[in-house]
Scaffold this motif. Structure first.
Motif, mmCIF file in Angstrom:
data_model
loop_
_atom_site.group_PDB
_atom_site.id
_atom_site.type_symbol
_atom_site.label_atom_id
_atom_site.label_comp_id
_atom_site.label_asym_id
_atom_site.label_seq_id
_atom_site.Cartn_x
_atom_site.Cartn_y
_atom_site.Cartn_z
ATOM 1 N N GLY A 143 2.238 4.764 5.758
ATOM 2 C CA GLY A 143 1.240 4.825 4.070
ATOM 3 C C GLY A 143 1.694 3.533 3.760
ATOM 4 N N ASN A 144 -0.261 3.195 2.921
ATOM 5 C CA ASN A 144 0.489 2.013 2.699
ATOM 6 C C ASN A 144 1.713 1.830 1.255
ATOM 7 N N VAL A 145 1.853 0.134 0.022
ATOM 8 C CA VAL A 145 2.271 0.513 -1.000
ATOM 9 C C VAL A 145 0.898 0.487 -1.581
ATOM 10 N N GLY A 146 1.006 1.249 -2.760
ATOM 11 C CA GLY A 146 -0.319 0.949 -3.653
ATOM 12 C C GLY A 146 0.431 0.181 -4.868
ATOM 13 N N THR A 147 -1.165 -0.675 -5.258
ATOM 14 C CA THR A 147 -0.691 -1.637 -6.028
ATOM 15 C C THR A 147 -0.110 -1.216 -7.158
ATOM 16 N N TYR A 148 -0.258 -0.500 -7.284
ATOM 17 C CA TYR A 148 0.460 0.492 -8.947
ATOM 18 C C TYR A 148 0.862 2.139 -8.440
ATOM 19 N N ASN A 149 1.460 2.948 -8.840
ATOM 20 C CA ASN A 149 2.032 4.028 -8.738
ATOM 21 C C ASN A 149 2.295 4.523 -7.724
ATOM 22 N N ASN A 196 -2.342 0.981 13.250
ATOM 23 C CA ASN A 196 -3.227 0.688 12.260
ATOM 24 C C ASN A 196 -3.174 -0.552 11.855
ATOM 25 N N CYS A 197 -1.568 -0.027 11.563
ATOM 26 C CA CYS A 197 -1.562 -1.984 10.668
ATOM 27 C C CYS A 197 -2.603 -2.811 11.957
ATOM 28 N N LYS A 198 -1.750 -2.509 13.409
ATOM 29 C CA LYS A 198 -1.886 -4.082 13.867
ATOM 30 C C LYS A 198 -3.256 -4.578 14.377
ATOM 31 N N ALA A 199 -4.536 -3.576 13.541
ATOM 32 C CA ALA A 199 -5.668 -3.309 14.250
ATOM 33 C C ALA A 199 -6.363 -3.806 12.757
ATOM 34 N N GLY A 200 -5.036 -3.733 12.187
ATOM 35 C CA GLY A 200 -6.587 -4.348 10.564
ATOM 36 C C GLY A 200 -7.235 -3.319 10.158
ATOM 37 N N LEU A 201 -5.782 -1.845 9.712
ATOM 38 C CA LEU A 201 -6.258 -0.607 9.123
ATOM 39 C C LEU A 201 -5.378 -0.426 8.497
ATOM 40 N N GLU A 202 -4.910 -1.312 7.582
ATOM 41 C CA GLU A 202 -3.613 -0.968 6.963
ATOM 42 C C GLU A 202 -3.468 -0.167 5.643
ATOM 43 N N GLN A 203 -5.022 0.123 5.168
ATOM 44 C CA GLN A 203 -5.284 1.694 4.131
ATOM 45 C C GLN A 203 -4.970 2.548 4.797
ATOM 46 N N TYR A 204 -5.070 2.630 6.377
ATOM 47 C CA TYR A 204 -4.350 4.116 7.131
ATOM 48 C C TYR A 204 -3.236 4.155 7.462
ATOM 49 N N CYS A 205 -2.521 3.410 6.818
ATOM 50 C CA CYS A 205 -0.842 2.827 7.665
ATOM 51 C C CYS A 205 0.063 4.370 7.826
ATOM 52 N N SER A 206 0.221 4.269 9.229
ATOM 53 C CA SER A 206 0.745 5.695 9.248
ATOM 54 C C SER A 206 2.299 6.143 8.449
ATOM 55 N N GLY A 264 -11.236 5.450 3.031
ATOM 56 C CA GLY A 264 -10.561 4.605 2.285
ATOM 57 C C GLY A 264 -10.674 3.771 2.216
ATOM 58 N N ILE A 265 -10.747 2.781 1.219
ATOM 59 C CA ILE A 265 -11.136 1.381 0.689
ATOM 60 C C ILE A 265 -11.539 0.240 2.492
ATOM 61 N N GLY A 266 -10.681 -0.351 2.136
ATOM 62 C CA GLY A 266 -10.391 -1.273 3.825
ATOM 63 C C GLY A 266 -9.559 -1.896 3.920
ATOM 64 N N GLY A 267 -8.943 -2.216 5.121
ATOM 65 C CA GLY A 267 -8.040 -3.339 5.537
ATOM 66 C C GLY A 267 -8.042 -5.033 5.027
ATOM 67 N N ILE A 268 -6.514 -5.281 5.220
ATOM 68 C CA ILE A 268 -7.119 -6.550 4.455
ATOM 69 C C ILE A 268 -8.090 -8.035 5.148
ATOM 70 N N ARG A 269 -8.112 -7.551 6.342
ATOM 71 C CA ARG A 269 -9.249 -8.294 6.984
ATOM 72 C C ARG A 269 -10.730 -7.949 6.541
ATOM 73 N N GLY A 323 -6.044 -6.182 -4.235
ATOM 74 C CA GLY A 323 -7.304 -5.102 -4.320
ATOM 75 C C GLY A 323 -5.969 -3.803 -4.181
ATOM 76 N N CYS A 324 -6.027 -2.915 -3.194
ATOM 77 C CA CYS A 324 -5.676 -0.880 -3.712
ATOM 78 C C CYS A 324 -4.191 -1.428 -3.329
ATOM 79 N N MET A 325 -3.617 -2.230 -2.627
ATOM 80 C CA MET A 325 -2.190 -2.052 -1.660
ATOM 81 C C MET A 325 -1.510 -3.470 -1.435
ATOM 82 N N VAL A 326 -0.484 -3.371 -1.610
ATOM 83 C CA VAL A 326 -0.174 -4.701 -1.626
ATOM 84 C C VAL A 326 0.880 -4.371 -0.583
ATOM 85 N N ASP A 327 1.361 -3.834 0.463
ATOM 86 C CA ASP A 327 1.724 -3.720 1.375
ATOM 87 C C ASP A 327 1.778 -2.800 2.365
ATOM 88 N N SER A 328 2.194 -2.655 4.026
ATOM 89 C CA SER A 328 1.902 -1.568 5.052
ATOM 90 C C SER A 328 3.096 -1.668 5.617
#
Length: 347
Positions: A112-118, A100-110, A293-298, A89-94
């Motif tokens: 900033g997550n790594v977008g799949t592009y740009n 937030n990441c520990k809660a499964g909310l990687e889209q709101y990584c403090s 904004g989108i959703g976490g991986i889980r 999907g929209c992100m490939v890392d955080s």
């Protein structure tokens, strides 16, 4: 070894996309190499390729609705095997370490997550998206596509699907709830399908009645034209939840008037221009104006499983890669029902 793969890229802001080659990193310890089969065209791709949301990184290979097959795994991979049907999907890392990441909310990584592009990955290299033949992704940001979904209709779920599923789930759309979806496009049509499957009473609010038959077929109970001022009088104080999918500025005060006490207006469409608000529109009725904004991986995996269980794929038009620029113009003129999907074999 770094490999070179075929892709379609925008060489500069607002420039037409063209066929090119890009590097893909070696498959690392926890990586999977995915042969991309289909990639959806999201309105976000157009915003970013044309610098609508700020300065982009060029050349840019858009695409964050990716479905394909695992063709190689790193030695430490435990979740996937060669031959598995997967999505990105929209992100490939955080950062993977913040609350937030520990809660499964990687889209709101403090951080900033790594977008799949740009975006820039943790090594400082630019990320390139799904308008390509292959991609290397950490298994932690790779999703399993259930057997009940074909890859072409599953690809748009990786953005459009989760972007609507997340707010509908968070604000508890379900039996006894009245939900309005603003806009029946790539995002909105999935919102109608998902809200209906969750058991809510669903209304579509669209500029005209042109797509009414489609809306009712997809699961809407009601369909109204927002170009008719009487709509807002008739529906005042009706909804528990209104989800706006449009990427143009809305008269927020008018839409907030559609909510019941304690209702929420949630924006998932992201206009390039600022919007205005009279705060009395939220004070009266203890209403909420929110974004999602989108959703976490889980949660994204949960969405894919839900869609497979209920037979919910995107409504798509599959195109060859040589029609990407044409598809961009058609998206901007709302001439698609409801998601363009690129056949990656044509790249």
């Amino acid at each position: 070894m770094t490999t070179t793969v075929s892709a379609y890229a925008a060489p500069a802001a607002k420039a037409p996309l063209e066929r090119t080659t890009i590097p893909r990193r070696p498959v690392g310890e926890h990586d999977v190499l995915i042969e991309i089969k289909y990639a959806g065209i999201c309105h976000s791709d157009i915003h970013q390729a044309r610098d609508g949301w700020g300065e982009g990184i060029f050349p840019m290979v858009p695409g964050h609705e990716i479905a394909g097959i695992v063709t190689e795994t790193g030695p430490g991979v435990t979740k996937f095997a060669v031959g598995d049907r997967v999505g990105v999907g929209c992100m490939v890392d955080s950062c993977r370490e913040c609350d937030n990441c520990k809660a499964g909310l990687e889209q709101y990584c403090s951080g900033g997550n790594v977008g799949t592009y740009n975006a820039l990955d943790k090594t400082g290299e630019p990320t390139y998206g799904g308008y390509s033949t292959h991609i290397v992704v950490d298994e932690a940001f790779t999703l399993r596509i259930p057997d009940g979904l074909s890859l072409d209709v599953a690809a748009p779920l990786l953005c459009a699907g989760i972007t609507l599923y997340s707010p509908l789930a968070h604000w508890k759309a379900g039996p006894g709830k009245k939900v309005a979806i603003v806009g029946l496009g790539g995002l909105g049509h999935m919102g109608v399908k998902i809200a209906h499957a969750l058991g809510a009473e669903v209304t579509v609010l669209s500029q005209s009645l042109r797509k009414k038959d489609d809306g009712l077929r997809l699961g809407a109970d009601h369909y109204y034209a927002t170009s008719d001022e009487a709509t807002f009088e008739q529906l005042a104080g009706t909804f528990d939840l209104v989800v706006s999918t449009v990427s143009a500025p809305l008269p927020l005060d008018t839409y907030l008037g559609l909510l019941r006490t304690d209702g929420a207006l949630v924006n998932v469409g992201a206009p390039e221009e600022p919007v205005s608000l009279n705060l009395f529109s939220v004070i009266a009725g203890r209403k909420t104006l929110a974004g999602s904004g989108i959703g976490g991986i889980r949660e994204t995996q949960e969405m894919l499983d839900f869609c497979a269980e209920h037979g919910l794929g995107a409504e798509i038009e599959v195109i060859g890669a040589d029609r990407i620029n044409e598809a961009y113009e058609r998206v901007l003129s709302s001439d698609v029902r409801y998601r363009f999907v690129i056949d990656a074999a044509t790249i």
